[in-house]
Design a protein around this motif. Structure first.
Motif, PDB file in Angstrom:
ATOM      1  N   LEU A   8      67.049  11.941  56.172  1.00 54.43           N
ATOM      2  CA  LEU A   8      65.731  11.117  55.702  1.00 54.43           C
ATOM      3  C   LEU A   8      65.244  11.763  54.452  1.00 54.43           C
ATOM      4  O   LEU A   8      64.844  10.885  53.605  1.00 54.43           O
ATOM      5  CB  LEU A   8      64.551  11.334  56.745  1.00 54.43           C
ATOM      6  N   ALA A   9      65.310  12.999  54.018  1.00 53.67           N
ATOM      7  CA  ALA A   9      65.231  13.502  52.977  1.00 53.67           C
ATOM      8  C   ALA A   9      66.107  13.085  51.919  1.00 53.67           C
ATOM      9  O   ALA A   9      65.881  12.861  50.694  1.00 53.67           O
ATOM     10  CB  ALA A   9      65.012  15.065  52.961  1.00 53.67           C
ATOM     11  N   SER A  10      67.398  13.051  52.081  1.00 56.59           N
ATOM     12  CA  SER A  10      68.466  12.731  51.351  1.00 56.59           C
ATOM     13  C   SER A  10      68.341  11.159  50.857  1.00 56.59           C
ATOM     14  O   SER A  10      69.030  10.760  49.940  1.00 56.59           O
ATOM     15  CB  SER A  10      69.915  13.068  51.764  1.00 56.59           C
ATOM     16  N   ALA A  11      67.678  10.239  51.455  1.00 56.52           N
ATOM     17  CA  ALA A  11      67.611   8.819  51.156  1.00 56.52           C
ATOM     18  C   ALA A  11      66.745   8.648  49.998  1.00 56.52           C
ATOM     19  O   ALA A  11      66.873   7.831  49.126  1.00 56.52           O
ATOM     20  CB  ALA A  11      66.949   8.202  52.419  1.00 56.52           C
ATOM     21  N   GLN A  12      65.965   9.611  49.520  1.00 57.40           N
ATOM     22  CA  GLN A  12      65.041   9.703  48.355  1.00 57.40           C
ATOM     23  C   GLN A  12      65.924  10.348  47.400  1.00 57.40           C
ATOM     24  O   GLN A  12      65.713   9.769  46.240  1.00 57.40           O
ATOM     25  CB  GLN A  12      63.784  10.501  48.739  1.00 57.40           C
ATOM     26  N   ASN A  13      66.405  11.684  47.379  1.00 56.60           N
ATOM     27  CA  ASN A  13      67.024  12.009  46.311  1.00 56.60           C
ATOM     28  C   ASN A  13      68.016  13.111  47.188  1.00 56.60           C
ATOM     29  O   ASN A  13      67.569  14.146  48.016  1.00 56.60           O
ATOM     30  CB  ASN A  13      66.039  12.873  45.507  1.00 56.60           C
ATOM     31  N   PRO A  14      69.185  13.137  46.658  1.00 53.42           N
ATOM     32  CA  PRO A  14      70.313  14.058  47.274  1.00 53.42           C
ATOM     33  C   PRO A  14      69.853  15.501  47.243  1.00 53.42           C
ATOM     34  O   PRO A  14      70.125  16.495  47.785  1.00 53.42           O
ATOM     35  CB  PRO A  14      71.608  13.771  46.794  1.00 53.42           C
ATOM     36  N   LEU A  15      69.264  15.716  46.087  1.00 56.12           N
ATOM     37  CA  LEU A  15      68.835  17.176  45.531  1.00 56.12           C
ATOM     38  C   LEU A  15      67.745  17.880  46.603  1.00 56.12           C
ATOM     39  O   LEU A  15      67.699  18.848  46.830  1.00 56.12           O
ATOM     40  CB  LEU A  15      68.329  17.015  44.314  1.00 56.12           C
ATOM     41  N   VAL A  16      66.975  16.996  47.311  1.00 53.20           N
ATOM     42  CA  VAL A  16      66.035  17.266  48.214  1.00 53.20           C
ATOM     43  C   VAL A  16      66.689  17.691  49.496  1.00 53.20           C
ATOM     44  O   VAL A  16      65.848  18.701  50.115  1.00 53.20           O
ATOM     45  CB  VAL A  16      65.043  15.953  48.404  1.00 53.20           C
ATOM     46  N   VAL A  17      67.680  17.579  49.683  1.00 52.20           N
ATOM     47  CA  VAL A  17      68.716  18.035  50.913  1.00 52.20           C
ATOM     48  C   VAL A  17      68.745  19.330  50.622  1.00 52.20           C
ATOM     49  O   VAL A  17      68.327  20.251  51.605  1.00 52.20           O
ATOM     50  CB  VAL A  17      69.779  17.449  51.333  1.00 52.20           C
ATOM     51  N   ALA A  18      69.150  19.989  49.720  1.00 59.95           N
ATOM     52  CA  ALA A  18      69.176  21.523  49.458  1.00 59.95           C
ATOM     53  C   ALA A  18      67.763  22.311  49.277  1.00 59.95           C
ATOM     54  O   ALA A  18      67.721  23.319  50.154  1.00 59.95           O
ATOM     55  CB  ALA A  18      69.668  21.806  47.923  1.00 59.95           C
ATOM     56  N   ILE A  19      66.753  21.565  48.858  1.00 58.37           N
ATOM     57  CA  ILE A  19      65.297  22.146  48.877  1.00 58.37           C
ATOM     58  C   ILE A  19      64.903  22.138  50.397  1.00 58.37           C
ATOM     59  O   ILE A  19      64.416  23.263  50.921  1.00 58.37           O
ATOM     60  CB  ILE A  19      64.349  21.309  48.032  1.00 58.37           C
ATOM     61  N   TYR A  20      65.281  21.094  51.083  1.00 64.93           N
ATOM     62  CA  TYR A  20      64.839  21.040  52.589  1.00 64.93           C
ATOM     63  C   TYR A  20      65.614  22.236  53.310  1.00 64.93           C
ATOM     64  O   TYR A  20      65.065  22.785  54.120  1.00 64.93           O
ATOM     65  CB  TYR A  20      65.042  19.583  53.097  1.00 64.93           C
ATOM     66  N   MET A  21      66.773  22.202  52.928  1.00 66.24           N
ATOM     67  CA  MET A  21      67.651  23.212  53.882  1.00 66.24           C
ATOM     68  C   MET A  21      67.034  24.623  53.535  1.00 66.24           C
ATOM     69  O   MET A  21      67.064  25.525  54.297  1.00 66.24           O
ATOM     70  CB  MET A  21      69.088  23.089  53.704  1.00 66.24           C
ATOM     71  N   PHE A  22      66.960  24.913  52.350  1.00 65.69           N
ATOM     72  CA  PHE A  22      66.266  26.177  51.968  1.00 65.69           C
ATOM     73  C   PHE A  22      64.974  26.351  52.541  1.00 65.69           C
ATOM     74  O   PHE A  22      64.802  27.650  52.967  1.00 65.69           O
ATOM     75  CB  PHE A  22      66.447  26.322  50.371  1.00 65.69           C
ATOM     76  N   ARG A  23      64.333  25.592  52.445  1.00 63.25           N
ATOM     77  CA  ARG A  23      62.790  25.718  53.047  1.00 63.25           C
ATOM     78  C   ARG A  23      63.156  25.790  54.589  1.00 63.25           C
ATOM     79  O   ARG A  23      62.024  26.862  55.067  1.00 63.25           O
ATOM     80  CB  ARG A  23      61.917  24.571  52.817  1.00 63.25           C
ATOM     81  N   ALA A  24      63.879  25.079  55.259  1.00 61.45           N
ATOM     82  CA  ALA A  24      63.885  25.280  56.666  1.00 61.45           C
ATOM     83  C   ALA A  24      64.423  26.706  57.036  1.00 61.45           C
ATOM     84  O   ALA A  24      64.073  27.151  58.071  1.00 61.45           O
ATOM     85  CB  ALA A  24      64.946  24.093  57.217  1.00 61.45           C
ATOM     86  N   PHE A  25      65.467  27.227  56.536  1.00 65.06           N
ATOM     87  CA  PHE A  25      66.013  28.649  56.473  1.00 65.06           C
ATOM     88  C   PHE A  25      64.958  29.453  56.174  1.00 65.06           C
ATOM     89  O   PHE A  25      64.552  30.507  57.062  1.00 65.06           O
ATOM     90  CB  PHE A  25      67.319  28.686  55.785  1.00 65.06           C
ATOM     91  N   TRP A  26      64.165  29.497  55.025  1.00 66.71           N
ATOM     92  CA  TRP A  26      63.210  30.510  54.758  1.00 66.71           C
ATOM     93  C   TRP A  26      62.115  30.438  55.753  1.00 66.71           C
ATOM     94  O   TRP A  26      61.514  31.657  55.999  1.00 66.71           O
ATOM     95  CB  TRP A  26      62.644  30.044  53.284  1.00 66.71           C
ATOM     96  N   THR A  27      61.693  29.473  56.317  1.00 65.96           N
ATOM     97  CA  THR A  27      60.255  29.192  57.318  1.00 65.96           C
ATOM     98  C   THR A  27      60.888  29.560  58.593  1.00 65.96           C
ATOM     99  O   THR A  27      59.848  29.715  59.466  1.00 65.96           O
ATOM    100  CB  THR A  27      59.705  27.975  57.195  1.00 65.96           C
ATOM    101  N   THR A  28      62.049  29.785  59.163  1.00 63.31           N
ATOM    102  CA  THR A  28      62.436  30.117  60.472  1.00 63.31           C
ATOM    103  C   THR A  28      62.013  31.704  60.749  1.00 63.31           C
ATOM    104  O   THR A  28      61.992  32.191  60.037  1.00 63.31           O
ATOM    105  CB  THR A  28      63.892  29.521  60.759  1.00 63.31           C
TER     106      THR A  28
END
Length: 115
Positions: A56-76
Motif C-alpha cells: 500500500l505504501a509503494s502505491a504512492q511512492n516506491p521510496l516510501v517502502v524503504a522508509i516504511y521498512m526502516f520504521r517497522a524495523f526500528w519500532t519493533t
C-alpha cells in the motif's frame, strides 16, 4: 591425450571432495538455522500484514517502502530485531557459500577444458 583425461578426472574428484567435505555440511547447517529463524520470525511477526502495508505504501511512492521498512524495523521489539539480523547474516553467509561453490566450479571447468 590420455594424460589430459587423467588430469580432468583428478580435478573433478578434488572438486567434489572439497564440495562434499567443506561446503555441503556448512551450507546444510546454515540452511537449518535459516529455516528455524524464519519459523520463529513467522511466529513473532504477522508477515502478511507487513507486506500488505508495504505494498500500500509503494502505491504512492516506491521510496516510501524503504522508509516504511526502516520504521517497522526500528519500532519493533529487540527480540524481533535480533531474529531479523540473524536472518540477514545467515542469508549473506549462504550467498557467500553459493558464490564459493560457483567460483570453484567455474575454475575447475576451466582447468578441465585446458589441453
Amino acid at each position: 591425450m590420455e594424460n589430459n583425461t587423467i588430469k580432468n578426472k583428478i580435478a573433478w574428484k578434488v572438486y567434489f571432495i572439497w564440495l562434499f567435505k567443506r561446503i555441503i555440511p556448512l551450507f546444510v547447517f546454515e540452511l537449518v538455522i535459516l529455516v528455524l529463524a524464519l519459523f520463529f520470525l513467522g511466529k513473532l511477526v504477522f508477515v502478511q500484514k507487513v507486506f500488505e502495508n508495504a505494498f500500500l505504501a509503494s502505491a504512492q511512492n516506491p521510496l516510501v517502502v524503504a522508509i516504511y521498512m526502516f520504521r517497522a524495523f526500528w519500532t519493533t521489539s529487540i527480540l524481533k530485531k535480533i531474529v531479523i539480523l540473524a536472518l540477514l547474516g545467515l542469508g549473506i553467509l549462504a550467498m557467500r557459500d553459493i558464490g564459493r561453490v560457483l567460483n570453484s566450479y567455474i575454475t575447475t571447468s576451466k582447468v578441465a577444458k585446458q589441453k
